[in-house]
Design a protein around this motif. Structure first.
Motif, PDB file in Angstrom:
ATOM      1  N   ASP A  63       0.825  -1.207   0.000  1.00  9.73           N
ATOM      2  CA  ASP A  63       0.000   0.000   0.000  1.00  9.73           C
ATOM      3  C   ASP A  63       0.860   1.257   0.000  1.00  9.73           C
ATOM      4  N   LEU A  70       2.347   1.772  -3.437  1.00  7.32           N
ATOM      5  CA  LEU A  70       1.311   2.225  -4.353  1.00  7.32           C
ATOM      6  C   LEU A  70       0.978   3.690  -4.096  1.00  7.32           C
ATOM      7  N   LEU A  71       0.905   4.069  -2.830  1.00  2.44           N
ATOM      8  CA  LEU A  71       0.624   5.459  -2.487  1.00  2.44           C
ATOM      9  C   LEU A  71       1.741   6.382  -2.971  1.00  2.44           C
ATOM     10  N   ASP A  92       3.707   5.871  -5.522  1.00  2.00           N
ATOM     11  CA  ASP A  92       3.565   5.954  -6.979  1.00  2.00           C
ATOM     12  C   ASP A  92       2.459   6.929  -7.361  1.00  2.00           C
ATOM     13  N   TRP A  93       1.336   6.877  -6.661  1.00  3.44           N
ATOM     14  CA  TRP A  93       0.233   7.797  -6.958  1.00  3.44           C
ATOM     15  C   TRP A  93       0.632   9.243  -6.684  1.00  3.44           C
ATOM     16  N   GLU A  94       1.331   9.463  -5.567  1.00  3.87           N
ATOM     17  CA  GLU A  94       1.760  10.818  -5.247  1.00  3.87           C
ATOM     18  C   GLU A  94       2.732  11.351  -6.300  1.00  3.87           C
ATOM     19  N   ASP A 145       2.914  10.435  -9.416  1.00  3.15           N
ATOM     20  CA  ASP A 145       2.136  10.662 -10.627  1.00  3.15           C
ATOM     21  C   ASP A 145       1.328  11.955 -10.504  1.00  3.15           C
ATOM     22  N   LEU A 146       0.772  12.210  -9.330  1.00  6.45           N
ATOM     23  CA  LEU A 146       0.008  13.441  -9.112  1.00  6.45           C
ATOM     24  C   LEU A 146       0.915  14.668  -9.239  1.00  6.45           C
TER      25      LEU A 146
END
Length: 131
Positions: A101, A104-105, A107-109, A111-112
């Motif tokens: 998790d 993944l978080l 990676d999302w940050e 990307d954002l």
């Protein structure tokens, strides 16, 4: 009252043999297919031929494995309950899930942030073109 006792015993044996036959797995039935045994029990139940034939010849009766009954085995092999917060396997799976998790978080940050920077660049470029 006693005159009904033989009838009730015959009925009880009939019902027992019928239910026993239905609950017996197909591989434990001897001699005839299970459906034939059910028909024999139902047709000849009043004269006790069907139920007695089933109990004597229809089902494999074998001794319990290792000479013990299932209840003895369960008494000798009790498992102790371990709370989830004391269970090392459960805690390990939680740690693994948390690592997944977190990655993944991250990676999302990332990307954002990249998208926000792209959006700011476009706004600057569009603002420079309009001036």
């Amino acid at each position: 009252m006693l005159r009904y006792l033989p009838f009730l015993l015959v009925l009880a044996l009939w019902i027992y043999a019928f239910i026993d036959c239905l609950n017996t797995p197909e591989e434990e039935v001897r001699g005839l297919p299970k459906v034939v045994w059910v028909i024999i029990i139902l047709l000849f139940g009043e004269v006790l031929v069907g139920p007695i034939a089933w109990l004597v010849a229809g089902r494999n009766r074998h001794a319990p494995a290792n000479g013990s009954t299932p209840s003895q085995w369960h008494r000798n092999h009790r498992t102790t309950f371990v709370a989830p917060d004391d269970n090392p396997e459960f805690l390990h799976t939680l740690r693994e899930e948390n690592k997944k998790d977190e990655s993944l978080l991250k990676d999302w940050e990332a990307d954002l942030r990249r998208r926000e920077e792209d959006l700011k660049k476009r706004e600057r470029e569009q603002g420079g073109e309009q001036a």
